[in-house]
Design a protein around this motif. Sequence first.
Motif, PDB file in Angstrom:
ATOM      1  N   HIS A   1       0.947  -1.215   0.078  1.00  0.00           N
ATOM      2  CA  HIS A   1      -0.028   0.048  -0.135  1.00  0.00           C
ATOM      3  C   HIS A   1       0.919   1.064   0.044  1.00  0.00           C
ATOM      4  O   HIS A   1       1.233   1.709   1.037  1.00  0.00           O
ATOM      5  CB  HIS A   1      -0.840   0.042   1.351  1.00  0.00           C
TER       6      HIS A   1
ATOM      7  N   HIS B   1       1.333   5.464  -1.875  1.00  0.00           N
ATOM      8  CA  HIS B   1       0.906   6.504  -2.756  1.00  0.00           C
ATOM      9  C   HIS B   1       2.302   7.385  -3.389  1.00  0.00           C
ATOM     10  O   HIS B   1       2.410   8.537  -2.902  1.00  0.00           O
ATOM     11  CB  HIS B   1       0.149   7.415  -2.230  1.00  0.00           C
TER      12      HIS B   1
ATOM     13  N   ARG C   1       4.538  18.103   1.074  1.00  0.00           N
ATOM     14  CA  ARG C   1       3.294  18.948   1.803  1.00  0.00           C
ATOM     15  C   ARG C   1       4.001  19.501   3.096  1.00  0.00           C
ATOM     16  O   ARG C   1       3.343  19.160   4.212  1.00  0.00           O
ATOM     17  CB  ARG C   1       1.999  18.263   1.692  1.00  0.00           C
TER      18      ARG C   1
ATOM     19  N   TYR D   1      -5.762  15.940  10.387  1.00  0.00           N
ATOM     20  CA  TYR D   1      -5.844  15.438   8.942  1.00  0.00           C
ATOM     21  C   TYR D   1      -7.233  15.993   8.287  1.00  0.00           C
ATOM     22  O   TYR D   1      -7.101  16.769   7.157  1.00  0.00           O
ATOM     23  CB  TYR D   1      -5.888  13.881   8.678  1.00  0.00           C
TER      24      TYR D   1
ATOM     25  N   ILE E   1      -5.191  15.992   0.069  1.00  0.00           N
ATOM     26  CA  ILE E   1      -5.061  15.191  -1.153  1.00  0.00           C
ATOM     27  C   ILE E   1      -5.360  16.337  -2.263  1.00  0.00           C
ATOM     28  O   ILE E   1      -4.479  16.186  -3.360  1.00  0.00           O
ATOM     29  CB  ILE E   1      -6.081  14.198  -1.322  1.00  0.00           C
TER      30      ILE E   1
ATOM     31  N   TYR F   1      -3.771  10.938  -7.113  1.00  0.00           N
ATOM     32  CA  TYR F   1      -3.798  12.505  -7.088  1.00  0.00           C
ATOM     33  C   TYR F   1      -3.992  13.424  -8.182  1.00  0.00           C
ATOM     34  O   TYR F   1      -3.670  14.417  -8.386  1.00  0.00           O
ATOM     35  CB  TYR F   1      -2.219  12.878  -6.467  1.00  0.00           C
TER      36      TYR F   1
ATOM     37  N   HIS G   1     -10.074   8.852  -4.637  1.00  0.00           N
ATOM     38  CA  HIS G   1      -9.481   9.315  -3.503  1.00  0.00           C
ATOM     39  C   HIS G   1      -9.866  10.593  -2.644  1.00  0.00           C
ATOM     40  O   HIS G   1      -9.665  10.689  -1.324  1.00  0.00           O
ATOM     41  CB  HIS G   1      -7.890   9.513  -3.920  1.00  0.00           C
TER      42      HIS G   1
ATOM     43  N   PHE H   1     -11.329   5.294  -1.536  1.00  0.00           N
ATOM     44  CA  PHE H   1     -11.222   5.869  -0.025  1.00  0.00           C
ATOM     45  C   PHE H   1     -12.520   6.068   0.617  1.00  0.00           C
ATOM     46  O   PHE H   1     -13.332   7.101   0.563  1.00  0.00           O
ATOM     47  CB  PHE H   1     -10.566   7.225   0.203  1.00  0.00           C
TER      48      PHE H   1
ATOM     49  N   GLU I   1     -10.148   4.738   8.585  1.00  0.00           N
ATOM     50  CA  GLU I   1      -8.882   5.482   9.052  1.00  0.00           C
ATOM     51  C   GLU I   1      -9.607   6.406   9.805  1.00  0.00           C
ATOM     52  O   GLU I   1      -8.940   7.010  10.873  1.00  0.00           O
ATOM     53  CB  GLU I   1      -8.358   5.964   7.790  1.00  0.00           C
TER      54      GLU I   1
ATOM     55  N   HIS J   1      -6.024   0.004   6.283  1.00  0.00           N
ATOM     56  CA  HIS J   1      -6.168   1.117   7.369  1.00  0.00           C
ATOM     57  C   HIS J   1      -6.678   0.540   8.702  1.00  0.00           C
ATOM     58  O   HIS J   1      -5.763   0.231   9.591  1.00  0.00           O
ATOM     59  CB  HIS J   1      -6.884   2.489   6.946  1.00  0.00           C
TER      60      HIS J   1
ATOM     61  N   ASN K   1       3.007   8.250   1.490  1.00  0.00           N
ATOM     62  CA  ASN K   1       2.219   9.279   0.902  1.00  0.00           C
ATOM     63  C   ASN K   1       2.779  10.538   1.544  1.00  0.00           C
ATOM     64  O   ASN K   1       3.201  10.482   2.705  1.00  0.00           O
ATOM     65  CB  ASN K   1       0.889   9.117   0.883  1.00  0.00           C
TER      66      ASN K   1
ATOM     67  N   GLY L   1       0.865  12.928   2.707  1.00  0.00           N
ATOM     68  CA  GLY L   1       0.091  13.505   3.656  1.00  0.00           C
ATOM     69  C   GLY L   1      -0.184  12.742   5.237  1.00  0.00           C
ATOM     70  O   GLY L   1      -0.276  13.550   6.105  1.00  0.00           O
ATOM     71  N   SER L   2       0.012  11.549   5.026  1.00  0.00           N
ATOM     72  CA  SER L   2      -0.139  10.602   6.569  1.00  0.00           C
ATOM     73  C   SER L   2       0.750   9.693   6.885  1.00  0.00           C
ATOM     74  O   SER L   2       0.541   9.319   7.882  1.00  0.00           O
ATOM     75  CB  SER L   2      -1.716  10.141   6.226  1.00  0.00           C
TER      76      SER L   2
HETATM   77  O1  NIG Z   1      -3.867   6.332   2.838  1.00  0.00           O
HETATM   78  N1  NIG Z   1      -6.267   7.982   3.448  1.00  0.00           N
HETATM   79  C1  NIG Z   1      -6.297   8.179   2.317  1.00  0.00           C
HETATM   80  N2  NIG Z   1      -5.226   8.418   1.558  1.00  0.00           N
HETATM   81  C2  NIG Z   1      -3.877   8.423   2.095  1.00  0.00           C
HETATM   82  C3  NIG Z   1      -3.471  10.000   2.202  1.00  0.00           C
HETATM   83  C4  NIG Z   1      -2.978  10.611   1.080  1.00  0.00           C
HETATM   84  C5  NIG Z   1      -2.759  12.041   1.338  1.00  0.00           C
HETATM   85  O2  NIG Z   1      -3.087  12.715   2.459  1.00  0.00           O
HETATM   86  O3  NIG Z   1      -2.051  12.463   0.368  1.00  0.00           O
HETATM   87  C6  NIG Z   1      -3.804   7.389   3.317  1.00  0.00           C
HETATM   88  O4  NIG Z   1      -3.648   8.020   4.337  1.00  0.00           O
END
Ligand code: NIG
Length: 409
Positions: free
Chosen positions: A77, A79, A86, A99, A109, A149, A182, A214, A245, A265, A318, A320-321
């Motif tokens: 898993h 991205h 970011r 988040y 995202i 994205y 997403h 998602f 999540e 998640h 990824n 962001g998280s």
């Molecule tokens: O798996 N939860 C959704 N997508 C990603 C986060 C993607 C992002 O924030 O860019 C995840 O945590």
Amino acid sequence: MRRLFTNISSLVGILPEGILRKEGAAMDEVGILENAWLLVEGGLIAAFGTASDPLPDADETIDAQGGMVMPAFCDSHTHIVYAGSREGEFLDKINGLSYEEIAARGGGILNSSDLLHRTSEEELYRQAMERVSEMIAKGTGAIEIKSGYGLNPEDEMKMLRVIDRIRSTSPALIRSTFLGAHAVGRGYTHEGYVEEVCRMMPRAAKYADFVDVFCDEGFFTVEDTARILEAGAACGLKPKIHANELAVSGGVQVGVRYGALSVDHLERTTDAEIEALRGTSTMPTMLPGSSFFLGIPYGRAKDYINAGLGVALASDYNPGSSPSGDMRFVMALGCIRMRLTPARAFNAVTLNSACAMGVSGETGSITVGKLANLILTEPGWNLTKIPYLHHTPFIKEVYLKGEKYGTDN
Ligand code: NIG
Ligand code: FE
């Protein structure tokens, strides 16, 4: 070309042919041979034995000098095709925004999507390949990569082409997932975007192996997910789902209903999710790097295992998280924060993660006929020390398809 590894202190992760996942009590088992040798031929594991067995002939012999050999990590898993980073949001997070709050302000995202839109396909490939190289150097040999994205037909296809190019140029084993759903792309209504994702499916299916949604609070509902998974099934795409999540979303149940390869998640789960997964072939996959980075709960991996299920762990790399693809750290979080034994965490980051991306027949264990995707450690290491000494360098060399990484690849 026959390449023989000798003087291996322990060969870890030995598994008979034909076992594609480990569940329940089997997650406690790791096949180990002390004082071993391993023969690689044509990029595959050809044979192994102990020092008391006769050594086979080889064109090249590599003295492991008392290092341990284990299968390379599998990361089901990620991205990793994204533009830039970011770090501005990292500061927002430190200053107290969640988040969800960052996403609601148009960040998250959508921020990555805007940046990706302005980045050329070539540059996107270059940035993603840097991440692939970093991941391989840290011992990962198989990587699932998601789109998501782009969020419009043109940019989603751009991402899928980049993943496809990584598949053909990287020595790692790559699987591709269409994650059009997403977030709702800019300029669309929610409903209009769900329709757009379904319309993209036939084109996406030319490149992707899987479809993902998602399915979570503030993103896509169970009904949206069912529609998208049906469109995916019509194009031959098996699901992998983002679920639970941010909230208990129903994503596990809808994933199971559509025969998902994995549901991922699961930071928030009730017993109903565990029950829904029993007797299915869907792999529960937890992403402790996101729990660590976002400060949200860790998945209840032990409860899943005690209920007789398997568990996979993946990085969720990824911007962001979970801005890290370090599977050794994922393994360490599995042990330290989720209370998995090293044996369970090892099975979760190798065979079960391979299973969660549909490649456990090819990699994820030391099995004759599987890819020679291997980590050779420095001397003095064992399975328990890897998560225990969680940041001490332990890798001496990584081999993918039998070739040492970093020499000519
Ligand atoms: O798996 N939860 C959704 N997508 C990603 C986060 C993607 C992002 O924030 O860019 C995840 O945590
Ligand atoms: Fe993810």
